[in-house]
Design a protein around this motif. Structure first.
Motif, PDB file in Angstrom:
ATOM      1  N   PHE A  44     -56.677  48.412  70.441  1.00  0.00           N
ATOM      2  CA  PHE A  44     -56.963  47.261  69.593  1.00  0.00           C
ATOM      3  C   PHE A  44     -57.974  46.305  70.223  1.00  0.00           C
ATOM      4  O   PHE A  44     -58.464  45.396  69.559  1.00  0.00           O
ATOM      5  N   THR A  45     -58.254  46.481  71.506  1.00  0.00           N
ATOM      6  CA  THR A  45     -59.129  45.552  72.226  1.00  0.00           C
ATOM      7  C   THR A  45     -60.583  45.973  72.082  1.00  0.00           C
ATOM      8  O   THR A  45     -60.919  47.128  72.379  1.00  0.00           O
ATOM      9  N   ARG A 216     -56.827  37.921  76.068  1.00  0.00           N
ATOM     10  CA  ARG A 216     -55.828  38.990  76.081  1.00  0.00           C
ATOM     11  C   ARG A 216     -54.784  38.652  77.148  1.00  0.00           C
ATOM     12  O   ARG A 216     -55.094  38.554  78.331  1.00  0.00           O
ATOM     13  N   HIS A 243     -60.852  37.067  69.036  1.00  0.00           N
ATOM     14  CA  HIS A 243     -59.871  38.145  69.204  1.00  0.00           C
ATOM     15  C   HIS A 243     -58.799  37.619  70.144  1.00  0.00           C
ATOM     16  O   HIS A 243     -59.078  37.336  71.312  1.00  0.00           O
ATOM     17  N   GLU A 245     -55.022  38.443  71.690  1.00  0.00           N
ATOM     18  CA  GLU A 245     -54.126  39.599  71.853  1.00  0.00           C
ATOM     19  C   GLU A 245     -52.992  39.257  72.811  1.00  0.00           C
ATOM     20  O   GLU A 245     -53.202  38.650  73.865  1.00  0.00           O
ATOM     21  N   ARG A 247     -49.566  41.227  74.619  1.00  0.00           N
ATOM     22  CA  ARG A 247     -48.816  42.458  74.866  1.00  0.00           C
ATOM     23  C   ARG A 247     -47.674  42.121  75.808  1.00  0.00           C
ATOM     24  O   ARG A 247     -47.901  41.687  76.933  1.00  0.00           O
ATOM     25  N   HIS A 279     -59.214  38.376  64.477  1.00  0.00           N
ATOM     26  CA  HIS A 279     -58.337  39.519  64.738  1.00  0.00           C
ATOM     27  C   HIS A 279     -57.289  39.102  65.759  1.00  0.00           C
ATOM     28  O   HIS A 279     -57.618  38.562  66.823  1.00  0.00           O
ATOM     29  N   THR A 280     -56.032  39.331  65.453  1.00  0.00           N
ATOM     30  CA  THR A 280     -54.958  39.090  66.409  1.00  0.00           C
ATOM     31  C   THR A 280     -54.164  40.372  66.596  1.00  0.00           C
ATOM     32  O   THR A 280     -54.053  41.196  65.691  1.00  0.00           O
ATOM     33  N   VAL A 281     -53.608  40.507  67.791  1.00  0.00           N
ATOM     34  CA  VAL A 281     -52.800  41.682  68.132  1.00  0.00           C
ATOM     35  C   VAL A 281     -51.546  41.206  68.849  1.00  0.00           C
ATOM     36  O   VAL A 281     -51.626  40.387  69.778  1.00  0.00           O
ATOM     37  N   TRP A 282     -50.416  41.709  68.416  1.00  0.00           N
ATOM     38  CA  TRP A 282     -49.152  41.459  69.110  1.00  0.00           C
ATOM     39  C   TRP A 282     -48.428  42.791  69.267  1.00  0.00           C
ATOM     40  O   TRP A 282     -48.181  43.492  68.284  1.00  0.00           O
TER      41      TRP A 282
END
Length: 394
Positions: A44-45, A216, A243, A245, A247, A279-282
Motif C-alpha cells: 500500500f506504500t 508511515r 499518504h 499509513e 501498521r 490515501h490512508t492505510v490501517w
C-alpha cells in the motif's frame, strides 16, 4: 542481534506453524531485501515517494533536532550507538527501520525514575532536517518500575526522516504517550514504535497524523510479564497529496494481558486537483500465542470518506493459538456519512453542510476526549476545524 523465522521455527519445534510473531527482524539493514510493491508489508506504500529510504539511496545529509523539557524525576541523556539499552524494546522489522538504526548519529534516552510520579507532560519535539535534506534518529523512553508519566512527542518540520522510537515500561509502571505528526507539507517520515511492557505495566499510546506528505507509522507491542495493559488510539485526517499509513502489531505472549486498539480517520480532497488523491492505510495485527491465556483484546478502525477519489484501506487481522482467553475481536468500517445521523440533523432544520461538519466533529470526539492532555485536545480540535474549513472553501 538477529532473529529469523527459521530460528524461531527451530526453537518452537519442528512441527510449529509460523505466525506474525516469527517475522524476520534485524538491526542490520543489509539483512533485508529492498522492498518491492508486491511485498505484503509494502503493497500500500507508494515506494517512489519514500525518497530512497527503502533502498539505501537516502544518505543522511543533515540532522534532526530533538528537544526535551526538564522535569523532576526525569533524566535526559544523549548516548552513542553502543549504549546497551538501545534496542531493548524491539528489533527493526523492516528495511527502513533497520536503515534508521544503522544510520543515526546519537540517540536520546529519556528515563522516568523508579516510583517517580511526573505531574506535567514531558514534551519532546523532533524537528525534521528541512526541505531537501535527509536525517535518521533514535529515541527511547524508559518508565522504570512503579513510575507514572505522560510524554508528548511532536514531529514537526520538513525533509525526509526515519527513526525508531522505543518505550520500555517497567513492572507496574504507567506510561502515557501522545505522538503527533503535524509536519510541513513536504515531510516524508517513516517511524517504527517498539513497546515492551513488564508485569502489570500500562501503556496508553495515541498516534495523531495530520501534516506531512507521507507519514508511515509501524507500532509493535510485546509483553514481558503477566497483567500488561496496552491501549493504542489513533486519529488521522488526510487531504489531497497525503499518504498516511498505520501498521500495528500486538503480540500477546504472556497470560492475562489486555490490548485495545481504536483508530479513526477521515479523508477529503478536491477531485479536480493535480495532486494524488488522499490515501490512508490501517493494518492491525493481533497475535494471541498459546501462552497468552486470559488475553482480552479488541481492535477497531473506522474511516470517513468525504471526497470522491479518496481511498482508505483497512485490514484487521487476528491470530489465536489458544481457546483459553477472556475475549478477542475486531471491527472495521469505511464509508461516507451515516445516513441516519444526517437525516436526524436535517430533520431538525440544520443545513446539510453544517450537519456534515457536526458528524465529523462527533466522529473524532471519542478519540480526542480520551487523550489526557488538555493542550493536545485543544490543538486537535483546532486542527479538525481547519480541515473542515478547507472542505467549506473547496
Amino acid at each position: 542481534m538477529t532473529t529469523t523465522a527459521a530460528q524461531n521455527l527451530h526453537e518452537a519445534g519442528e512441527g510449529a506453524i509460523l505466525n506474525k510473531g516469527t517475522a524476520f527482524t534485524s538491526f542490520d539493514v543489509d539483512a533485508f531485501e529492498v522492498p518491492r510493491g508486491r511485498d505484503e508489508a509494502w503493497r500500500f506504500t507508494p515506494l517512489r515517494r519514500l525518497r530512497g529510504l527503502h533502498n539505501g539511496t537516502a544518505h543522511p545529509t543533515a540532522a534532526a533536532t530533538v528537544t526535551v523539557t526538564d522535569a523532576a524525576g526525569v533524566e535526559i541523556e544523549v548516548v552513542e550507538r553502543g549504549d546497551a539499552r538501545l534496542g531493548q524494546a524491539g528489533v527493526p522489522a523492516d528495511r527502513v527501520a533497520a536503515q534508521a538504526f544503522s544510520s543515526f548519529a546519537n540517540a536520546v534516552v529519556v528515563t522516568v525514575a523508579k516510583q517517580a510520579v511526573v505531574a506535567e507532560p514531558v514534551e519532546i519535539t523532533v524537528t525534521g532536517p528541512g526541505a531537501g535534506e535527509t536525517a535518521y534518529g533514535h529515541l527511547q523512553i524508559r518508565a522504570e518500575e512503579l513510575s507514572q508519566a505522560t510524554v508528548v512527542i511532536d514531529l514537526r518540520g520538513g525533509g525526509t526522516y526515519a527513526d525508531n522510537v522505543e518505550f520500555v515500561v517497567g513492572n507496574g509502571a504507567h506510561l502515557t504517550v501522545v505522538w503527533v505528526a503535524e509536519a510541513d507539507a513536504d515531510m516524508v517520515a517513516v517511524t517504527m514504535h517498539h513497546a515492551v511492557l513488564g508485569k502489570d505495566a500500562v501503556l496508553r499510546h495515541s498516534a495523531i497524523q495530520l501534516g506531512g506528505e507521507l507519514i508511515r507509522l509501524t507500532g509493535r507491542i510485546r509483553y514481558e510479564g503477566a497483567g500488561g495493559d496496552a491501549e493504542m488510539l489513533g486519529l488521522y485526517f488526510a487531504d489531497d497529496g497525503q499518504h498516511l499509513e498505520s501498521r500495528l502489531f500486538v503480540d500477546h505472549s504472556q497470560p492475562n494481558c489486555k490490548s485495545n486498539v481504536l483508530y479513526k480517520g477521515a479523508l477529503q480532497g478536491d477531485p479536480t486537483s493535480e495532486l494524488p488523491d488522499a490515501h490512508t492505510v490501517w493494518v492491525g495485527d493481533v497475535l494471541i500465542r498459546a501462552a497468552g491465556v486470559g488475553t482480552d483484546t479488541f481492535e477497531v478502525n473506522r474511516n470517513l470518506v468525504l471526497a470522491d477519489g479518496a481511498r482508505a484501506d483497512s485490514i484487521p487481522n487476528l491470530e489465536i493459538e489458544t481457546g483459553e482467553i477472556a475475549g478477542a475481536g475486531h471491527a472495521s468500517a469505511t464509508g461516507r456519512f451515516d445516513a441516519a445521523q444526517l437525516f436526524y440533523l436535517l430533520a431538525r432544520g440544520i443545513p446539510e453542510e453544517a450537519a456534515r461538519k457536526l458528524i465529523v466533529r462527533g466522529f473524532f470526539g471519542e478519540i480526542i476526549h480520551r487523550i489526557p492532555v488538555e493542550a493536545v485536545q485543544e490543538r486537535l480540535t483546532e486542527a479538525i476545524e481547519r480541515e473542515l474549513a478547507i472542505t467549506e472553501t473547496d
